[in-house]
Scaffold this motif. Structure first.
Motif, PDB file in Angstrom:
ATOM      1  N   TYR A 127       0.631  -1.274   0.029  1.00 21.23           N
ATOM      2  CA  TYR A 127       0.003  -0.002  -0.145  1.00 21.23           C
ATOM      3  C   TYR A 127       0.883   1.298  -0.179  1.00 21.23           C
ATOM      4  O   TYR A 127       0.274   2.414  -0.259  1.00 21.23           O
TER       5      TYR A 127
ATOM      6  N   GLU B  54      -3.169   8.044  -2.641  1.00 21.30           N
ATOM      7  CA  GLU B  54      -3.816   8.592  -1.495  1.00 21.30           C
ATOM      8  C   GLU B  54      -4.660   7.255  -0.880  1.00 21.30           C
ATOM      9  O   GLU B  54      -4.306   7.113   0.493  1.00 21.30           O
ATOM     10  N   SER B  55      -5.449   6.675  -1.590  1.00 16.43           N
ATOM     11  CA  SER B  55      -6.139   5.564  -1.082  1.00 16.43           C
ATOM     12  C   SER B  55      -5.174   4.516  -0.348  1.00 16.43           C
ATOM     13  O   SER B  55      -5.442   3.857   0.627  1.00 16.43           O
TER      14      SER B  55
ATOM     15  N   LEU C  86      -2.053   4.719   0.795  1.00  9.39           N
ATOM     16  CA  LEU C  86      -1.481   5.454   2.141  1.00  9.39           C
ATOM     17  C   LEU C  86      -2.378   5.379   3.164  1.00  9.39           C
ATOM     18  O   LEU C  86      -1.992   5.086   4.388  1.00  9.39           O
ATOM     19  N   ARG C  87      -3.786   5.627   2.811  1.00  9.23           N
ATOM     20  CA  ARG C  87      -4.776   5.581   4.140  1.00  9.23           C
ATOM     21  C   ARG C  87      -4.941   4.558   4.418  1.00  9.23           C
ATOM     22  O   ARG C  87      -5.149   4.050   5.840  1.00  9.23           O
ATOM     23  N   GLU C  88      -5.075   3.466   3.659  1.00  5.85           N
ATOM     24  CA  GLU C  88      -5.218   2.139   4.116  1.00  5.85           C
ATOM     25  C   GLU C  88      -3.728   1.529   5.041  1.00  5.85           C
ATOM     26  O   GLU C  88      -4.025   0.781   5.914  1.00  5.85           O
TER      27      GLU C  88
ATOM     28  N   ASP D 274      -1.803   3.394   6.643  1.00  4.13           N
ATOM     29  CA  ASP D 274      -1.997   4.080   7.985  1.00  4.13           C
ATOM     30  C   ASP D 274      -2.923   3.143   8.683  1.00  4.13           C
ATOM     31  O   ASP D 274      -2.725   2.991  10.079  1.00  4.13           O
ATOM     32  N   ARG D 275      -4.052   2.946   8.374  1.00  6.82           N
ATOM     33  CA  ARG D 275      -5.158   2.125   9.243  1.00  6.82           C
ATOM     34  C   ARG D 275      -4.571   0.901   9.878  1.00  6.82           C
ATOM     35  O   ARG D 275      -4.519   0.468  10.909  1.00  6.82           O
TER      36      ARG D 275
ATOM     37  N   ARG E  19       4.385   5.302  10.500  1.00  8.23           N
ATOM     38  CA  ARG E  19       3.194   6.197  10.421  1.00  8.23           C
ATOM     39  C   ARG E  19       3.875   7.777  10.187  1.00  8.23           C
ATOM     40  O   ARG E  19       2.870   8.355   9.280  1.00  8.23           O
TER      41      ARG E  19
ATOM     42  N   ALA F 260       2.369   9.639   6.644  1.00  9.16           N
ATOM     43  CA  ALA F 260       1.990  11.204   6.841  1.00  9.16           C
ATOM     44  C   ALA F 260       2.745  12.330   5.836  1.00  9.16           C
ATOM     45  O   ALA F 260       2.104  13.025   5.247  1.00  9.16           O
TER      46      ALA F 260
ATOM     47  N   ALA G 205       1.760  11.310   2.169  1.00  8.27           N
ATOM     48  CA  ALA G 205       0.241  11.758   1.881  1.00  8.27           C
ATOM     49  C   ALA G 205       0.448  13.575   1.504  1.00  8.27           C
ATOM     50  O   ALA G 205      -0.377  14.058   1.046  1.00  8.27           O
TER      51      ALA G 205
ATOM     52  N   GLN H 140      -1.298  12.119  17.388  1.00 10.06           N
ATOM     53  CA  GLN H 140      -1.506  12.692  16.021  1.00 10.06           C
ATOM     54  C   GLN H 140      -0.424  13.361  15.533  1.00 10.06           C
ATOM     55  O   GLN H 140       0.537  13.926  16.057  1.00 10.06           O
TER      56      GLN H 140
END
Length: 588
Positions: free
Chosen positions: A477, A489-490, A492-494, A496-497, A531, A535, A538, A573
């Protein structure tokens, strides 16, 4: 298991006994009487990136060139995302630290006229198998330097936003360490092992960058709230296939060009930058013109012999492969491939955001080498130069009238200071009296955290499985080898999750031994770096470094992102900070 508790105190704590850490200790020993404690999780004689040796110094100002030439080269290679102030202060010392290495015993190859044998305009050849033992001896022989090997540091000791030491544990013995210091230098390595590597299974730790460099210094700074910079400028090495041996010795040593399977030279189709050479190789393979090679077939017997010797100095597996195949580079071109991505400030600009003195945004904490950001292409001599800059800055810091005890006491410990007062103190385990007596009950949290892992019941997930899961997530990912370093981007979000979910499992892992505890913290460090990396990737909505960071949602460079992308970790965060490119002095 209950850990024995040891409280140590020193004037200057150096975390990491690699290239920068050893040289900083050497400089501090030469120029002051401050007590210096180096803490290293391995053994400084053969730790860090120079453990196996090196056959060239890749940052040197040869005749006819200036430090500004090196600054211009590094900025161009980084597509403008580099700190000119840091590059200039580093490059101005490259030749000086090289001369000091030679005085310490490093063999630098010479021409008939006595000048250094150059390999290109910014490299010189050396016999560097023993470069790390030389640095280790230079540091440890100083009377005011103590070395503590086989101790893993995990967290800074913070007091009112100032770094006053660190916590760690013994790698081989069940000991908890609480170390107090007046100034701290972080000189650990970058981060490898975040992504699935070229060689799986038994050979998974056969990497370009040392597998024991797990981003410890980065993670400690991130968790303490230090400002970090440019993690999205990943480094992906172009290497000899399977052995992951360096290609620069061939490319620069004998001027070998990159060719595809049809024998076509393809470098001119792409940028002649470090990332561009990798990108060209990836694209040639993707478009069906691979495998790709360095053109060595037909070189002279003398050149082939030189290559055999050169690789024995730093990557003997490549020489052994040639011998095993019964066909050396003169008989067959050398196949090349890209590695998995790394975060390493010695090649790119990733790391702590520092001022020109290499002080971080945390008071009392300085950074040098691979963990110091903003200054790409520093290599060995650049790391030494930064170590010297940081050492000098720490001496000034300790002499500051606003810090600690009276300025006269501090000045008297710096060689050459004309003050009359002498600094006296009793000695403890490391040679200096602690600033204050601390009870056994003070700050028990970190000790209890270590002991909890040693007391956890067995779980379904073990350390190897967690590491493999992390590498698979990043590979799929976040632009690993599997996707030709491309991401969106999608994805990277996955990533990070999933990384966050994996982080939640870490406290339940069980350590049977102190070595298991080391591996758990190395995994924790990598996940923290992952993480932050995600960030940063992204936040840079462009593709500035083809090959290193291929964002398929934003496939071109965008002038509005000609900025430093920085971050700070707060309340769980990651806060992104955009800073404008500057060419003058920058304060942290």
């Amino acid at each position: 298991m209950t850990l024995e508790r040891k409280v140590l105190s020193t004037d200057i704590l150096i975390i990491g006994g690699g290239t920068a850490g050893c040289y900083a200790a050497y400089i501090l020993g030469q120029r002051s009487d401050y007590h210096v404690l180096i803490v290293e999780k391995a053994n400084i004689r053969r730790s860090g990136c120079l453990a196996a040796g090196v056959n060239a110094l890749n940052a040197y100002i040869t005749d006819g060139h200036t430090p500004q030439d090196y600054v211009d080269y590094a900025k161009r290679d980084a597509q403008g995302i580099a700190r000119e102030d840091l590059l200039l202060s580093m490059s101005g010392r490259l030749n000086e630290v090289t001369a000091e290495l030679e005085r310490l015993g490093l063999v630098i190859l010479k021409n008939e006229d006595g000048s250094y044998a150059a390999r290109g305009w910014r490299n010189i050849k050396i016999n560097g198998e023993n470069i790390k033992p030389l640095l280790a001896e230079a540091a440890s022989s100083q009377p005011n330097v103590t070395v503590l090997n086989h101790v893993n540091i995990t967290d800074y000791l913070l007091e009112n936003g100032t770094v006053r030491g660190a916590y760690g544990f013994g790698v081989n013995a069940p000991v908890f360490y609480e170390i107090h210091a007046k100034a701290v230098l972080i000189a650990t390595g970058g981060a490898s092992g975040l992504y699935r590597p070229n060689n799986p299974g038994f050979s998974r730790h056969k990497l370009w960058y040392p597998p024991f460099n797990t981003g410890a210094g980065y993670a400690m700074g991130i968790l303490a709230g230090a400002e970090m910079t440019t993690f999205e400028m990943r480094f992906i090495a172009l290497r000899c296939k399977d052995t992951i041996a360096p290609v620069g010795t061939i490319a620069q040593g004998i001027s070998a060009s990159q060719v595809n399977a049809m024998g076509e030279e393809y470098e001119d189709r792409y940028d002649r930058t470090t990332s561009g050479r990798l990108y060209g190789t990836v694209m040639e393979n993707r478009e069906g013109r691979g495998p790709c090679y360095l053109k060595t077939a037909g070189i002279s017997q003398e050149q082939e012999t030189d290559l055999y010797k050169a690789y024995l100095n730093m990557a003997p597996s490549q020489t052994l492969k040639w011998l095993e195949d019964e066909c050396g580079p003169a008989g067959k071109d050398v196949e090349i491939e890209g590695t998995e991505p790394y975060i390493v400030g010695g090649h790119t600009a990733s790391g702590y955001w520092v001022d020109e003195n290499r002080q971080t945004t945390l008071r009392g904490l300085f950074a040098a080498g691979d963990v110091a950001g903003g200054c790409p292409q520093k290599y060995v001599t650049g790391a030494l130069a930064e170590a010297e800059i940081a050492a000098e800055a720490m001496l000034r810091y300790l002499s500051d009238e606003t810090f600690g005890n009276c300025a006269e006491a501090a000045h008297a410990k710096i060689r050459g200071f004309s003050g009359e007062r002498q600094y006296e103190c009793n000695r403890d385990d490391t040679g200096r009296k602690p600033d204050a007596v601390r009870s056994e009950e003070d700050d028990p949290g970190k000790k209890l955290e270590y002991e909890a892992y040693l007391s956890n019941p067995p779980t379904v997930l073990d350390i190897d499985q967690a590491e493999d899961a992390m590498q698979k997530i990043m590979d799929q990912y976040a632009g690993g080898i599997r996707t030709d370093y491309r991401y969106n981007e999608s994805g990277l979000r996955e990533a990070d999750r999933r990384i966050r979910l994996l982080q939640e499992e870490i406290p339940s892992l069980r350590a049977e031994t102190m070595y298991d505890l080391l591996r758990i913290y190395e995994l924790r460090e990598r996940l923290v770096v992952c993480r932050t990396l995600l960030a940063h990737m992204a936040a840079r909505k462009e593709t500035r470094w083809h090959g290193f960071a291929e964002n398929t949602d934003f496939p071109k460079a965008d002038p509005q992102f000609e900025k430093y992308i920085n971050s700070r970790y707060r309340n769980g965060q990651i806060e992104i900070i955009y800073r404008d490119i500057r060419t003058g002095k920058v304060t942290a």
